[in-house]
Design a protein around this motif. Structure first.
Motif, PDB file in Angstrom:
ATOM      1  N   ALA A 156      -9.192  -0.486  -3.150  1.00 20.04           N
ATOM      2  CA  ALA A 156      -9.621  -1.868  -2.896  1.00 20.04           C
ATOM      3  C   ALA A 156     -10.859  -1.895  -2.001  1.00 20.04           C
ATOM      4  CB  ALA A 156      -8.487  -2.662  -2.258  1.00 20.04           C
ATOM      5  N   GLU A 157     -10.911  -1.016  -1.003  1.00 16.68           N
ATOM      6  CA  GLU A 157     -12.073  -0.959  -0.130  1.00 16.68           C
ATOM      7  C   GLU A 157     -13.324  -0.524  -0.888  1.00 16.68           C
ATOM      8  OE1 GLU A 157     -10.899   1.665   2.954  1.00 16.68           O
ATOM      9  OE2 GLU A 157      -9.706   0.150   4.035  1.00 16.68           O
ATOM     10  N   LYS A 200     -13.240   8.463   1.140  1.00 20.00           N
ATOM     11  CA  LYS A 200     -11.880   8.144   1.581  1.00 20.00           C
ATOM     12  C   LYS A 200     -10.925   8.137   0.402  1.00 20.00           C
ATOM     13  CE  LYS A 200      -9.287   4.727   4.249  1.00 20.00           C
ATOM     14  NZ  LYS A 200      -9.350   3.465   5.017  1.00 20.00           N
ATOM     15  N   ALA A 247     -16.421   4.803   1.188  1.00 18.49           N
ATOM     16  CA  ALA A 247     -15.204   4.394   0.484  1.00 18.49           C
ATOM     17  C   ALA A 247     -14.834   5.396  -0.597  1.00 18.49           C
ATOM     18  CB  ALA A 247     -15.402   3.008  -0.116  1.00 18.49           C
ATOM     19  N   ARG A 251     -21.624   2.223   2.756  1.00 16.92           N
ATOM     20  CA  ARG A 251     -20.210   1.838   2.715  1.00 16.92           C
ATOM     21  C   ARG A 251     -19.555   2.289   1.414  1.00 16.92           C
ATOM     22  NH1 ARG A 251     -20.324  -4.374   5.110  1.00 16.92           N
ATOM     23  NH2 ARG A 251     -20.840  -3.795   7.284  1.00 16.92           N
ATOM     24  N   THR A 270      -5.100   1.061  -1.058  1.00 15.60           N
ATOM     25  CA  THR A 270      -5.986   0.398  -0.102  1.00 15.60           C
ATOM     26  C   THR A 270      -7.396   0.974  -0.190  1.00 15.60           C
ATOM     27  OG1 THR A 270      -4.131   0.006   1.402  1.00 15.60           O
ATOM     28  CG2 THR A 270      -6.347  -0.112   2.331  1.00 15.60           C
ATOM     29  N   ALA A 271      -7.522   2.284  -0.351  1.00 15.83           N
ATOM     30  CA  ALA A 271      -8.840   2.922  -0.463  1.00 15.83           C
ATOM     31  C   ALA A 271      -9.562   2.443  -1.723  1.00 15.83           C
ATOM     32  CB  ALA A 271      -8.669   4.442  -0.481  1.00 15.83           C
ATOM     33  N   GLN A 277      -1.719   3.902   0.788  1.00 15.97           N
ATOM     34  CA  GLN A 277      -3.037   4.182   1.358  1.00 15.97           C
ATOM     35  C   GLN A 277      -4.082   4.404   0.274  1.00 15.97           C
ATOM     36  OE1 GLN A 277      -2.483   7.529   3.986  1.00 15.97           O
ATOM     37  NE2 GLN A 277      -1.510   6.281   5.599  1.00 15.97           N
ATOM     38  N   ALA A 318     -14.554  -3.515  -2.925  1.00 13.56           N
ATOM     39  CA  ALA A 318     -15.219  -4.493  -2.065  1.00 13.56           C
ATOM     40  C   ALA A 318     -16.622  -4.012  -1.687  1.00 13.56           C
ATOM     41  CB  ALA A 318     -14.389  -4.752  -0.821  1.00 13.56           C
ATOM     42  N   ALA A 319     -16.756  -2.709  -1.402  1.00 10.12           N
ATOM     43  CA  ALA A 319     -18.072  -2.166  -1.047  1.00 10.12           C
ATOM     44  C   ALA A 319     -19.020  -2.220  -2.235  1.00 10.12           C
ATOM     45  CB  ALA A 319     -17.914  -0.734  -0.549  1.00 10.12           C
TER      46      ALA A 319
END
Length: 359
Positions: free
Chosen positions: A146-147, A109, A106, A102, A143-144, A140, A150-151
Motif C-alpha cells: 500500500a505504501e 521495503k 517503498a 519515496r 502495508t508495504a 506488514q 501511494a508513493a
C-alpha cells in the motif's frame, strides 16, 4: 401703361394657347390601346423542405481545463499553444525528486518483507515458527504494498498528461513557476466532432427526433454549409421562452469549427411537394390575397390561399393549379379583363429553395 401690360399678357397667353393646345389635344388622342405586355411564369409543383430556423452555439465534443492535483514547481513543458495531442501525451512535468526517492524506498521495503515472509513460511511448514508470526509478516507485506502504491500515485500526480486526444489552448504556465490545485495550465478540446445547441419553439417538439438533418452556417465561412444530425433533445421546456434545447452533432475533420462560435441553423423537418410563385405576383387586399393570371390572352383575377414564404417565393395552397400562367411583372398596368401579350419570366429553382418556419 397698366392697360398696355395687360394687353401684352393676354396676347402672350393667347399665342401660347395657339401653339400648345393643339399639341396637347394631339397627344391626348391616343386612340384604342393595344394589348399590354406583361411578364409571366408557369406554376409548377416541386419538392421543397419544411425547416425550422434558429441560432445555435458550438461546443466541443469533450472539453477540460488542465490543472494540477498537487502543489509543486514546473520543471518541464512538453507542448506549445494550439498543439494537437494524443491521449496520454505528457504536457507538464512537476518536480518529483522526493517522490521518486519515496518510490525507491517503498520498493526496497516491499522486497524485504517478501523475503522475510518467504523465510517464515518455510519455518511454519516445519513447525519451527508459529503461524501467528507468519500472519504478522503478511500484514506488514500488505502495508508495504500500500505504501508503494501511494508513493507511485504521488509520483504520477507530478506527470500531467492529456486525458483524451484533442487540441490544446494557450499555455498559462512557465518553467520554474509554482502551481497549486486549480491553477490553469491550458485547455484541451476534442473538436473532431462538435456539438451544436439551439432552441426551437415547443410547438415543434412532436416533430423533433434524433437523426433529423441540420444545416449550419457561420459568418467565418459564409460560402460553406456544415451538415449534421440531431443527437438529443432536452427533457425540459424553458418556462420563460417556451422553447426546448436541441443538440446536434457535426463532423469537423478539418477543425474549422471552434467552441463558442455562433451558427445559423436550419433544422429540416420534412420534404414535401408544394406549389410556389414569386412573391411579386401576390396582390394583398385587406386579409385576402390575389393573383393575376393570363387566360386566353386576358387578365383574370383569382383569390388564393398562401402558405409559407421563402426568400421572395410564396407557397400557394388553394386557388391555383400547376401549369397556369401567373403575372409577375406589369401588374400595375393591367386590370381584370385587360388584353395582354406575355413574356416568359424566371421559374422557381427548387434545388436550394426551402419552405421555412422560423423558430
Amino acid at each position: 401703361m397698366k392697360k398696355i401690360i395687360i394687353g401684352v399678357l393676354v396676347l402672350g397667353i393667347g399665342a401660347a394657347g395657339y401653339f400648345y393646345w393643339p399639341k396637347q389635344e394631339s397627344n391626348g388622342r391616343s386612340g384604342p390601346r393595344g394589348p399590354v405586355k406583361v411578364v409571366v411564369t408557369e406554376a409548377a409543383m416541386a419538392q421543397v423542405r419544411d425547416e425550422v430556423e434558429a441560432l445555435g452555439t458550438l461546443k466541443a465534443n469533450e472539453a477540460v481545463s488542465i490543472t494540477p492535483k498537487v502543489t509543486d514547481v514546473v520543471t518541464e513543458i512538453h507542448f506549445d499553444d494550439g498543439n494537437l495531442v494524443e491521449q496520454g501525451s505528457l504536457l507538464v512535468q512537476l518536480q518529483d525528486v522526493e517522490q521518486q526517492a519515496r518510490v525507491k524506498a517503498a520498493k526496497v521495503k516491499l522486497e524485504e518483507q517478501m523475503r522475510e515472509l518467504a523465510r517464515i513460511r518455510s519455518l511454519v511448514s516445519n513447525k519451527t515458527v508459529a503461524e501467528l508470526e507468519r500472519d504478522r509478516l503478511q500484514s506488514q507485506l500488505d502495508t508495504a504494498r500500500a505504501e508503494l502504491e501511494a508513493a507511485q500515485s504521488s509520483l504520477t500526480d507530478r506527470r500531467i498528461a492529456a486525458p483524451f486526444a484533442g487540441r490544446l489552448g494557450l499555455r498559462q504556465v512557465s518553467i520554474g513557476g509554482l502551481v497549486t490545485p486549480g491553477t490553469l495550465i491550458t485547455t484541451l478540446d476534442d473538436i473532431s466532432v462538435v456539438k451544436l445547441d439551439f432552441t426551437v419553439p415547443e410547438r415543434f417538439i412532436a416533430q423533433m427526433k434524433p437523426g433529423k438533418s441540420v444545416e449550419a452556417l457561420s459568418t467565418a465561412y459564409p460560402d460553406e454549409v456544415f451538415v449534421g444530425t440531431v443527437s438529443s433533445i432536452d427533457s425540459r421546456v424553458d418556462p420563460a421562452t417556451r422553447a426546448v434545447t436541441v443538440r446536434a452533432q457535426i463532423a469537423n475533420p478539418e477543425l474549422k469549427l471552434l467552441p463558442g462560435m455562433l451558427m445559423q441553423v436550419k433544422l429540416i423537418r420534412d420534404t414535401r411537394e408544394a406549389l410556389m410563385v414569386p412573391e411579386s405576383a401576390i396582390i394583398p387586399i385587406s386579409d385576402r390575397h390575389y393573383l393575376y393570371l393570363v387566360v386566353e390572352g386576358k387578365i383574370e383575377r383569382r383569390q388564393v390561399t398562401i402558405g409559407s414564404r421563402e426568400r421572395g417565393w410564396v407557397e400557394i395552397t388553394e386557388g391555383l393549379t400547376p401549369g397556369e400562367s401567373v403575372v409577375i411583372r406589369g401588374i400595375m398596368k393591367v386590370r381584370p379583363g385587360s388584353e395582354v401579350t406575355t413574356e416568359q419570366g424566371e421559374r422557381f429553382t427548387f434545388k436550394d429553395k426551402t419552405d421555412t418556419e422560423r423558430g
